[in-house]
Design a protein around this motif. Sequence first.
Motif, PDB file in Angstrom:
ATOM      1  N   MET A  25       0.839  -1.202   0.000  1.00 19.15           N
ATOM      2  CA  MET A  25       0.000   0.000   0.000  1.00 19.15           C
ATOM      3  C   MET A  25       0.869   1.245   0.000  1.00 19.15           C
ATOM      4  O   MET A  25       0.570   2.244  -0.682  1.00 19.15           O
ATOM      5  N   GLY A  26       1.961   1.199   0.732  1.00 18.01           N
ATOM      6  CA  GLY A  26       2.873   2.339   0.760  1.00 18.01           C
ATOM      7  C   GLY A  26       3.439   2.649  -0.614  1.00 18.01           C
ATOM      8  O   GLY A  26       3.539   3.810  -1.018  1.00 18.01           O
ATOM      9  N   LYS A  27       3.814   1.609  -1.368  1.00 16.69           N
ATOM     10  CA  LYS A  27       4.333   1.820  -2.721  1.00 16.69           C
ATOM     11  C   LYS A  27       3.269   2.437  -3.622  1.00 16.69           C
ATOM     12  O   LYS A  27       3.554   3.339  -4.420  1.00 16.69           O
ATOM     13  N   LEU A  28       2.041   1.934  -3.510  1.00 11.71           N
ATOM     14  CA  LEU A  28       0.957   2.468  -4.333  1.00 11.71           C
ATOM     15  C   LEU A  28       0.685   3.928  -4.006  1.00 11.71           C
ATOM     16  O   LEU A  28       0.532   4.759  -4.908  1.00 11.71           O
ATOM     17  N   THR A  29       0.638   4.260  -2.720  1.00  9.86           N
ATOM     18  CA  THR A  29       0.291   5.629  -2.336  1.00  9.86           C
ATOM     19  C   THR A  29       1.411   6.628  -2.627  1.00  9.86           C
ATOM     20  O   THR A  29       1.166   7.829  -2.620  1.00  9.86           O
ATOM     21  N   HIS A  30       2.624   6.125  -2.883  1.00 14.25           N
ATOM     22  CA  HIS A  30       3.734   7.014  -3.235  1.00 14.25           C
ATOM     23  C   HIS A  30       3.967   7.086  -4.750  1.00 14.25           C
ATOM     24  O   HIS A  30       4.880   7.771  -5.196  1.00 14.25           O
ATOM     25  N   CYS A  31       3.133   6.385  -5.510  1.00  8.26           N
ATOM     26  CA  CYS A  31       3.259   6.405  -6.967  1.00  8.26           C
ATOM     27  C   CYS A  31       3.002   7.825  -7.486  1.00  8.26           C
ATOM     28  O   CYS A  31       2.031   8.473  -7.093  1.00  8.26           O
ATOM     29  N   ARG A  32       3.867   8.302  -8.387  1.00  3.69           N
ATOM     30  CA  ARG A  32       3.762   9.676  -8.883  1.00  3.69           C
ATOM     31  C   ARG A  32       3.248   9.749 -10.324  1.00  3.69           C
ATOM     32  O   ARG A  32       3.343  10.806 -10.948  1.00  3.69           O
ATOM     33  N   ARG A  33       2.707   8.654 -10.828  1.00  4.84           N
ATOM     34  CA  ARG A  33       2.078   8.719 -12.149  1.00  4.84           C
ATOM     35  C   ARG A  33       0.846   9.610 -12.053  1.00  4.84           C
ATOM     36  O   ARG A  33      -0.074   9.326 -11.277  1.00  4.84           O
ATOM     37  N   HIS A  34       0.839  10.652 -12.849  1.00  7.84           N
ATOM     38  CA  HIS A  34      -0.171  11.703 -12.723  1.00  7.84           C
ATOM     39  C   HIS A  34      -1.585  11.154 -12.799  1.00  7.84           C
ATOM     40  O   HIS A  34      -2.433  11.449 -11.948  1.00  7.84           O
ATOM     41  N   TRP A  35      -1.869  10.336 -13.782  1.00  8.84           N
ATOM     42  CA  TRP A  35      -3.233   9.849 -13.979  1.00  8.84           C
ATOM     43  C   TRP A  35      -3.668   8.923 -12.834  1.00  8.84           C
ATOM     44  O   TRP A  35      -4.825   8.968 -12.398  1.00  8.84           O
ATOM     45  N   LEU A  36      -2.718   8.097 -12.342  1.00  4.44           N
ATOM     46  CA  LEU A  36      -3.059   7.141 -11.293  1.00  4.44           C
ATOM     47  C   LEU A  36      -3.294   7.832  -9.956  1.00  4.44           C
ATOM     48  O   LEU A  36      -4.293   7.570  -9.274  1.00  4.44           O
ATOM     49  N   LYS A  37      -2.386   8.710  -9.580  1.00  5.35           N
ATOM     50  CA  LYS A  37      -2.539   9.362  -8.268  1.00  5.35           C
ATOM     51  C   LYS A  37      -3.777  10.257  -8.258  1.00  5.35           C
ATOM     52  O   LYS A  37      -4.485  10.338  -7.243  1.00  5.35           O
ATOM     53  N   ASN A  38      -4.114  10.917  -9.373  1.00  3.97           N
ATOM     54  CA  ASN A  38      -5.335  11.728  -9.426  1.00  3.97           C
ATOM     55  C   ASN A  38      -6.581  10.854  -9.362  1.00  3.97           C
ATOM     56  O   ASN A  38      -7.577  11.207  -8.718  1.00  3.97           O
ATOM     57  N   LEU A  39      -6.533   9.698 -10.024  1.00  7.93           N
ATOM     58  CA  LEU A  39      -7.647   8.754  -9.957  1.00  7.93           C
ATOM     59  C   LEU A  39      -7.861   8.275  -8.528  1.00  7.93           C
ATOM     60  O   LEU A  39      -8.999   8.220  -8.034  1.00  7.93           O
ATOM     61  N   LEU A  40      -6.770   7.945  -7.828  1.00  2.29           N
ATOM     62  CA  LEU A  40      -6.861   7.489  -6.442  1.00  2.29           C
ATOM     63  C   LEU A  40      -7.415   8.586  -5.533  1.00  2.29           C
ATOM     64  O   LEU A  40      -8.276   8.328  -4.683  1.00  2.29           O
ATOM     65  N   ILE A  41      -6.919   9.798  -5.703  1.00  2.00           N
ATOM     66  CA  ILE A  41      -7.358  10.901  -4.840  1.00  2.00           C
ATOM     67  C   ILE A  41      -8.838  11.193  -5.046  1.00  2.00           C
ATOM     68  O   ILE A  41      -9.611  11.281  -4.082  1.00  2.00           O
ATOM     69  N   ARG A  42      -9.257  11.337  -6.302  1.00  2.00           N
ATOM     70  CA  ARG A  42     -10.661  11.661  -6.575  1.00  2.00           C
ATOM     71  C   ARG A  42     -11.588  10.537  -6.125  1.00  2.00           C
ATOM     72  O   ARG A  42     -12.658  10.788  -5.566  1.00  2.00           O
ATOM     73  N   GLY A  43     -11.177   9.292  -6.353  1.00  2.00           N
ATOM     74  CA  GLY A  43     -11.998   8.167  -5.917  1.00  2.00           C
ATOM     75  C   GLY A  43     -12.121   8.110  -4.406  1.00  2.00           C
ATOM     76  O   GLY A  43     -13.194   7.836  -3.862  1.00  2.00           O
ATOM     77  N   PHE A  44     -11.022   8.375  -3.706  1.00  2.00           N
ATOM     78  CA  PHE A  44     -11.013   8.349  -2.243  1.00  2.00           C
ATOM     79  C   PHE A  44     -11.907   9.454  -1.678  1.00  2.00           C
ATOM     80  O   PHE A  44     -12.669   9.224  -0.734  1.00  2.00           O
ATOM     81  N   VAL A  45     -11.816  10.649  -2.254  1.00  9.35           N
ATOM     82  CA  VAL A  45     -12.639  11.774  -1.796  1.00  9.35           C
ATOM     83  C   VAL A  45     -14.113  11.445  -1.929  1.00  9.35           C
ATOM     84  O   VAL A  45     -14.924  11.703  -1.023  1.00  9.35           O
ATOM     85  N   ARG A  46     -14.502  10.832  -3.059  1.00 14.45           N
ATOM     86  CA  ARG A  46     -15.915  10.465  -3.264  1.00 14.45           C
ATOM     87  C   ARG A  46     -16.333   9.336  -2.328  1.00 14.45           C
ATOM     88  O   ARG A  46     -17.402   9.382  -1.723  1.00 14.45           O
ATOM     89  N   LEU A  47     -15.489   8.307  -2.216  1.00 16.61           N
ATOM     90  CA  LEU A  47     -15.840   7.132  -1.420  1.00 16.61           C
ATOM     91  C   LEU A  47     -16.039   7.471   0.050  1.00 16.61           C
ATOM     92  O   LEU A  47     -16.974   6.993   0.695  1.00 16.61           O
ATOM     93  N   TYR A  48     -15.157   8.334   0.603  1.00 15.97           N
ATOM     94  CA  TYR A  48     -15.191   8.634   2.034  1.00 15.97           C
ATOM     95  C   TYR A  48     -15.740  10.023   2.346  1.00 15.97           C
ATOM     96  O   TYR A  48     -15.707  10.448   3.506  1.00 15.97           O
ATOM     97  N   ASN A  49     -16.243  10.697   1.326  1.00 16.58           N
ATOM     98  CA  ASN A  49     -16.863  12.013   1.518  1.00 16.58           C
ATOM     99  C   ASN A  49     -15.926  12.955   2.285  1.00 16.58           C
ATOM    100  O   ASN A  49     -16.298  13.580   3.283  1.00 16.58           O
ATOM    101  N   VAL A  50     -14.700  13.069   1.813  1.00 13.20           N
ATOM    102  CA  VAL A  50     -13.684  13.893   2.460  1.00 13.20           C
ATOM    103  C   VAL A  50     -14.011  15.370   2.246  1.00 13.20           C
ATOM    104  O   VAL A  50     -14.301  15.795   1.130  1.00 13.20           O
ATOM    105  N   ASP A  51     -13.970  16.144   3.329  1.00 10.28           N
ATOM    106  CA  ASP A  51     -14.235  17.581   3.254  1.00 10.28           C
ATOM    107  C   ASP A  51     -12.966  18.299   2.799  1.00 10.28           C
ATOM    108  O   ASP A  51     -12.108  18.628   3.605  1.00 10.28           O
ATOM    109  N   MET A  52     -12.876  18.561   1.510  1.00  3.81           N
ATOM    110  CA  MET A  52     -11.684  19.208   0.973  1.00  3.81           C
ATOM    111  C   MET A  52     -11.716  20.721   1.124  1.00  3.81           C
ATOM    112  O   MET A  52     -10.733  21.396   0.799  1.00  3.81           O
ATOM    113  N   THR A  53     -12.836  21.279   1.601  1.00  4.78           N
ATOM    114  CA  THR A  53     -12.893  22.729   1.803  1.00  4.78           C
ATOM    115  C   THR A  53     -11.954  23.169   2.918  1.00  4.78           C
ATOM    116  O   THR A  53     -11.590  24.337   3.006  1.00  4.78           O
TER     117      THR A  53
END
Length: 288
Positions: A25-53
């Motif tokens: 999991m640590g390797k995945l979360t440190h991946c710097r591929r632009h498309w992958l890390k943005n996909l992970l971030i956006r998916g996580f925000v939606r899944l857990y309803n993260v307050d990004m404000t």
Amino acid sequence: MPTFKQILFALIQYPLPHHLLSRLMGKLTHCRRHWLKNLLIRGFVRLYNVDMTEAASADPDDYACFNEFFIRALQADVRSFPEDSKRVVSPADGTLSQVGSLTSEWLIQAKGKDYSVTALLGGDAELAKPFENGEFATIYLSPSDYHRFHMPLDGTLKEMRHIPGRLFSVNESTAAAVDNLFGRNERVVCLFDTEAGPMAVVLVGALLVASIETVWHGVVTPPTAREIRRWTYQESPIHLERGAELGRFHMGSTVILLFGQNAVRWLDAQPGQSIRMGESLAKPVFDS
């Protein structure tokens, strides 16, 4: 008693390669591929309803990897502290899963389950002695929470220990089903001298928690040693004021506070309530 579902969830975790999964999991979360890390971030925000404000930046493009998003900083004005500088404040955002007084050296893990402060502090009875009949609070950080943790009150660091162990999940279901959960999981123990007496801040690792770090040491784990590692700071004292950043969880987990007997009085703190970093949690007895 834990439910059948809670027991089943705990049993599934026993044979899992906890540390291997967490390192992957640590390797995945440190991946710097632009498309992958943005996909992970956006998916996580939606899944857990993260307050990004509340975040210093709400734009996934501003984070080099998912991990940088996970340990994101907050905007300067979204947390406040009580005017009384002696109030003990919550070190983290999360759920106050348990709070109260120790019975001798025993504290509550979940309804019907107790564990000892000696086990929590790595089996060292002398280290545990100042906290007998003292006070404790356990704060669980969910995936959606802010994952930096801060000082509950002014303190001078005396010692830090890294205690190896398993990496069970630390959610409510697992806490209800696994005996001595917090005394079995890998953890980092930070011991401070404060105006309220000795204080321990215990940072508990969990399944898929890839790393725990502190501001004075950097990453403490990994690596995971077979034996307890110990650092002392008497010759080079480190003083941190209330609210100062103490460290970060790279995924996960739980913070446990320990105080001595007659050191603090909890202020309307109830198990199960949501709490935010900086909110009043207790008042030192000397200031009552």
